[in-house]
Design a protein around this motif. Structure first.
Motif, PDB file in Angstrom:
ATOM      1  N   ALA A 115       0.892  -1.310   0.036  1.00 38.43           N
ATOM      2  CA  ALA A 115      -0.050   0.126   0.029  1.00 38.43           C
ATOM      3  C   ALA A 115       0.905   1.221  -0.120  1.00 38.43           C
ATOM      4  O   ALA A 115       2.092   1.275   0.532  1.00 38.43           O
ATOM      5  N   LEU A 116       0.441   2.190  -0.592  1.00 35.37           N
ATOM      6  CA  LEU A 116       1.036   3.735  -0.536  1.00 35.37           C
ATOM      7  C   LEU A 116       1.050   4.209   0.808  1.00 35.37           C
ATOM      8  O   LEU A 116      -0.174   4.152   1.349  1.00 35.37           O
ATOM      9  N   HIS A 117       1.968   4.789   1.256  1.00 38.64           N
ATOM     10  CA  HIS A 117       1.683   5.497   2.525  1.00 38.64           C
ATOM     11  C   HIS A 117       0.737   6.470   2.383  1.00 38.64           C
ATOM     12  O   HIS A 117       0.531   7.065   1.426  1.00 38.64           O
ATOM     13  N   PRO A 118      -0.264   6.877   3.508  1.00 37.17           N
ATOM     14  CA  PRO A 118      -1.164   7.775   3.297  1.00 37.17           C
ATOM     15  C   PRO A 118      -0.826   9.220   2.724  1.00 37.17           C
ATOM     16  O   PRO A 118      -1.649   9.865   2.183  1.00 37.17           O
ATOM     17  N   ASP A 119       0.301   9.681   3.073  1.00 37.11           N
ATOM     18  CA  ASP A 119       1.285  10.978   2.656  1.00 37.11           C
ATOM     19  C   ASP A 119       1.097  10.923   1.032  1.00 37.11           C
ATOM     20  O   ASP A 119       1.422  11.813   0.728  1.00 37.11           O
ATOM     21  N   ARG A 120       1.405   9.874   0.632  1.00 34.17           N
ATOM     22  CA  ARG A 120       1.878   9.776  -0.945  1.00 34.17           C
ATOM     23  C   ARG A 120       0.811   9.133  -1.716  1.00 34.17           C
ATOM     24  O   ARG A 120       1.098   8.875  -3.136  1.00 34.17           O
ATOM     25  N   THR A 121      -0.534   8.920  -1.319  1.00 33.08           N
ATOM     26  CA  THR A 121      -1.459   8.345  -2.347  1.00 33.08           C
ATOM     27  C   THR A 121      -1.863   9.477  -3.408  1.00 33.08           C
ATOM     28  O   THR A 121      -2.636   9.051  -4.447  1.00 33.08           O
ATOM     29  N   SER A 122      -1.419  10.572  -3.178  1.00 34.48           N
ATOM     30  CA  SER A 122      -1.752  11.576  -4.369  1.00 34.48           C
ATOM     31  C   SER A 122      -1.014  11.493  -5.669  1.00 34.48           C
ATOM     32  O   SER A 122      -1.090  11.994  -6.666  1.00 34.48           O
ATOM     33  N   LEU A 123       0.030  10.371  -5.391  1.00 42.52           N
ATOM     34  CA  LEU A 123       0.773   9.959  -6.592  1.00 42.52           C
ATOM     35  C   LEU A 123      -0.071   9.396  -7.683  1.00 42.52           C
ATOM     36  O   LEU A 123       0.155   9.126  -8.697  1.00 42.52           O
ATOM     37  N   VAL A 124      -1.384   8.822  -7.410  1.00 49.79           N
ATOM     38  CA  VAL A 124      -2.286   7.954  -7.976  1.00 49.79           C
ATOM     39  C   VAL A 124      -3.647   8.740  -7.920  1.00 49.79           C
ATOM     40  O   VAL A 124      -4.027   9.006  -6.914  1.00 49.79           O
ATOM     41  N   SER A 125      -4.019   8.857  -9.222  1.00 50.17           N
ATOM     42  CA  SER A 125      -5.401   9.638  -9.445  1.00 50.17           C
ATOM     43  C   SER A 125      -6.534   8.504  -9.492  1.00 50.17           C
ATOM     44  O   SER A 125      -7.646   8.732  -8.809  1.00 50.17           O
ATOM     45  N   GLY A 126      -6.342   7.339 -10.171  1.00 45.99           N
ATOM     46  CA  GLY A 126      -7.318   6.344 -10.361  1.00 45.99           C
ATOM     47  C   GLY A 126      -6.457   5.144 -10.336  1.00 45.99           C
ATOM     48  O   GLY A 126      -6.280   4.425  -9.176  1.00 45.99           O
ATOM     49  N   MET A 127      -6.242   4.464 -11.476  1.00 41.44           N
ATOM     50  CA  MET A 127      -5.793   3.196 -11.591  1.00 41.44           C
ATOM     51  C   MET A 127      -4.578   3.434 -12.754  1.00 41.44           C
ATOM     52  O   MET A 127      -4.762   4.040 -13.766  1.00 41.44           O
ATOM     53  N   ILE A 128      -3.263   2.804 -12.668  1.00 42.20           N
ATOM     54  CA  ILE A 128      -2.436   2.992 -13.553  1.00 42.20           C
ATOM     55  C   ILE A 128      -1.753   1.413 -13.490  1.00 42.20           C
ATOM     56  O   ILE A 128      -1.416   0.655 -12.662  1.00 42.20           O
ATOM     57  N   TYR A 129      -2.047   0.882 -14.909  1.00 42.45           N
ATOM     58  CA  TYR A 129      -1.758  -0.563 -15.270  1.00 42.45           C
ATOM     59  C   TYR A 129      -0.580  -0.602 -16.228  1.00 42.45           C
ATOM     60  O   TYR A 129      -0.532   0.154 -17.130  1.00 42.45           O
ATOM     61  N   PRO A 130       0.188  -1.826 -16.293  1.00 45.93           N
ATOM     62  CA  PRO A 130       1.210  -2.051 -17.191  1.00 45.93           C
ATOM     63  C   PRO A 130       0.304  -2.645 -18.563  1.00 45.93           C
ATOM     64  O   PRO A 130      -0.735  -3.029 -18.277  1.00 45.93           O
ATOM     65  N   VAL A 131       1.131  -2.475 -19.602  1.00 45.96           N
ATOM     66  CA  VAL A 131       0.703  -3.509 -20.662  1.00 45.96           C
ATOM     67  C   VAL A 131       0.936  -4.894 -20.258  1.00 45.96           C
ATOM     68  O   VAL A 131       2.112  -5.390 -20.110  1.00 45.96           O
ATOM     69  N   PRO A 132      -0.052  -5.573 -20.541  1.00 54.64           N
ATOM     70  CA  PRO A 132       0.130  -7.137 -19.941  1.00 54.64           C
ATOM     71  C   PRO A 132       0.894  -8.023 -21.005  1.00 54.64           C
ATOM     72  O   PRO A 132       0.776  -7.532 -22.180  1.00 54.64           O
ATOM     73  N   ASP A 133       1.593  -8.962 -20.113  1.00 58.53           N
ATOM     74  CA  ASP A 133       2.451  -9.926 -20.976  1.00 58.53           C
ATOM     75  C   ASP A 133       1.432 -10.646 -21.796  1.00 58.53           C
ATOM     76  O   ASP A 133       0.574 -11.550 -20.853  1.00 58.53           O
ATOM     77  N   PRO A 134       1.239 -11.040 -22.851  1.00 60.61           N
ATOM     78  CA  PRO A 134       0.027 -11.824 -23.526  1.00 60.61           C
ATOM     79  C   PRO A 134       0.374 -13.575 -23.230  1.00 60.61           C
ATOM     80  O   PRO A 134      -0.566 -14.157 -23.369  1.00 60.61           O
ATOM     81  N   ARG A 135       1.646 -13.708 -22.761  1.00 63.53           N
ATOM     82  CA  ARG A 135       1.891 -15.127 -22.522  1.00 63.53           C
ATOM     83  C   ARG A 135       1.288 -15.618 -21.199  1.00 63.53           C
ATOM     84  O   ARG A 135       1.149 -16.744 -20.992  1.00 63.53           O
ATOM     85  N   PHE A 136       0.937 -14.768 -20.337  1.00 63.87           N
ATOM     86  CA  PHE A 136       0.350 -14.940 -19.120  1.00 63.87           C
ATOM     87  C   PHE A 136      -1.016 -14.591 -18.812  1.00 63.87           C
ATOM     88  O   PHE A 136      -1.168 -13.412 -19.245  1.00 63.87           O
ATOM     89  N   PRO A 137      -1.811 -15.054 -17.931  1.00 62.82           N
ATOM     90  CA  PRO A 137      -2.904 -14.792 -17.796  1.00 62.82           C
ATOM     91  C   PRO A 137      -3.103 -13.806 -16.552  1.00 62.82           C
ATOM     92  O   PRO A 137      -3.997 -13.696 -15.703  1.00 62.82           O
ATOM     93  N   PHE A 138      -1.829 -12.924 -16.344  1.00 61.16           N
ATOM     94  CA  PHE A 138      -1.748 -12.176 -15.162  1.00 61.16           C
ATOM     95  C   PHE A 138      -1.739 -10.803 -15.785  1.00 61.16           C
ATOM     96  O   PHE A 138      -1.141 -10.460 -16.952  1.00 61.16           O
ATOM     97  N   LEU A 139      -2.045  -9.391 -15.012  1.00 59.79           N
ATOM     98  CA  LEU A 139      -2.298  -8.367 -15.606  1.00 59.79           C
ATOM     99  C   LEU A 139      -0.982  -7.685 -15.224  1.00 59.79           C
ATOM    100  O   LEU A 139      -0.717  -6.357 -15.662  1.00 59.79           O
ATOM    101  N   GLY A 140      -0.101  -8.184 -14.135  1.00 64.38           N
ATOM    102  CA  GLY A 140       0.991  -7.384 -13.629  1.00 64.38           C
ATOM    103  C   GLY A 140       0.907  -6.573 -12.438  1.00 64.38           C
ATOM    104  O   GLY A 140      -0.458  -6.229 -12.283  1.00 64.38           O
TER     105      GLY A 140
END
Length: 403
Positions: A237-262
């Motif tokens: 988890a991000l420290h409460p004082d640093r949650t402003s680093l993220v507005s919503g969701m930031i996702y990687p481009v998933p590797d198509p070889r795996f059924p996981f999103l990273g």
């Protein structure tokens, strides 16, 4: 998704094994139709496993093969879930998802995500090739291109499951907690079910047992494949004082070889920001930490015919995920690729972890779609991967429509 049909008629006696969101959504649909429904759940509470340990994301359909049942049910399920939350007064926050290509090598995979998203009708999808636009949406994110899904939302799936359970009871259904199924005998029109507490007779049984789905399948002589390989996903988890680093969701481009999103960043319904999950093989079906070990579960995985080919194909990925699990700097570097301002001290270890019931076949292949089996009057949901929680109400409607 295969043949999801379950024989039956209104007024039948249905048993549903499993008190996760898919099982409870199905029980709700059956009870509201007028069937006699009994849910058997081995834990003392609902949503005790996958449903209560995920990211809480309501997926918009960015990743799934266009035209697939998975894609169709995701779109329908999202709309149904949003309306359900509105009716019940439950939080449903459209915080938006930004899938970021960190460098040029990820552009082709990002293009494929965009193609699938548009084919699946993801609402108001935006392709971004201007880093200034990325900064408008996520001021602290770094990347050369992105796609933005503004209607991707976050919810509390455990609360949603409890609200569905209230509807089950209101419609006359029963939910029996602490009733672990230990045996089943199925014929063409009757199913005898034994639990640690009591015995039951049903006209039909639908098994939505998640991490235990292959165990329950063996009770009625179903094919041992697909087997469940538990993968633990660990969160920081991000420290409460640093949650402003993220507005919503930031996702990687998933590797198509795996059924996981990273590893990704998600702002939750309570405004906390969690980072993860990773994906490491768990040493027990319900192994939420490295200290939770089942020799039986681990041995069953190692002796499965698919173990050797899976290891040969994915050992590098496995070693990378395990090292990031035990070494904070490795996990940190995975996350910092997207937010250069991130500091090691910003990440706080949490007790939160989930275990994904990953189905795999005899050849070592990791199944990415729903898998359904039938044995007599028993229907077995062998694999219900993401976006099963998003799609739960649509899955229930689809099943009931076949009854």
């Amino acid at each position: 998704m295969g043949n999801m049909g379950v024989p039956g008629a209104s007024g039948s006696r249905f048993g549903v094994i499993g008190g996760g969101i898919v099982g409870i959504a199905l029980a709700r649909a059956l009870a509201r139709r007028g069937d006699e429904v009994t849910v058997l759940e081995k834990e003392q509470r609902l949503a005790a496993h996958q449903t209560g340990h995920n990211s809480g994301v309501v997926h918009a359909g960015l990743y799934y093969a266009p035209g697939s049942l998975k894609a169709t049910l995701c779109a329908t399920g999202r709309d149904l879930l949003q309306e359900f939350c509105r009716q019940k007064g439950l939080p449903y926050r459209e915080v938006g998802k930004l899938v970021v290509a960190v460098d040029e090598t990820e552009i082709p995979a990002l293009n494929e995500i965009e193609r699938r998203s548009r084919a699946n009708g993801v609402p108001d999808l935006e392709r971004i090739d201007d880093i200034r636009r990325i900064a408008e949406l996520e001021p602290h994110a770094q990347g050369v291109a992105a796609v933005h899904s503004p209607h991707t939302a976050v919810v509390d799936y455990a609360s949603i499951t409890e609200a569905m359970a209230q509807d089950v009871r209101a419609a006359g259904g029963s939910i029996l907690l602490g009733h672990e199924v230990t045996a089943m005998t199925a014929s063409t029109d009757r199913v005898m079910v034994r639990t640690t507490v009591s015995d039951h007779v049903f006209d039909h049984v639908v098994v939505c047992a998640g991490l235990q789905s292959d165990v329950v399948a063996r009770f009625v002589g179903a094919d041992p494949s697909p087997k469940i390989l538990p993968f633990r996903g660990e969160y920081w988890a991000l420290h409460p004082d640093r949650t402003s680093l993220v507005s919503g969701m930031i996702y990687p481009v998933p590797d198509p070889r795996f059924p996981f999103l990273g590893v990704h960043f998600t702002r939750g319904v309570d405004d906390d920001v969690h980072v993860g999950p990773n994906a490491v093989p768990a040493l027990a079906r319900e192994g939420y930490s490295w200290g939770r070990i089942s020799i039986r579960d681990t041995w069953e995985s190692l002796r499965w015919p698919g173990a050797a080919p899976l290891a040969r194909q994915h050992w590098r990925m496995g070693m990378d995920e395990v090292s990031a699990s035990v070494l904070k700097p490795r996990y940190f570097r995975k996350a910092q690729r997207f937010i250069p301002e991130l500091r090691m001290s910003d990440l706080r270890r949490t007790s939160t972890a989930g275990v994904r019931a990953q189905a795999w076949g005899r050849g070592g292949e990791l199944l990415d779609d729903f898998a359904i089996d039938r044995v007599g009057a028993v229907t077995l949901v062998r694999n219900a991967p993401s976006p099963a929680a998003t799609s739960s109400l649509a899955i229930a409607e689809h099943l009931v429509a076949q009854l």
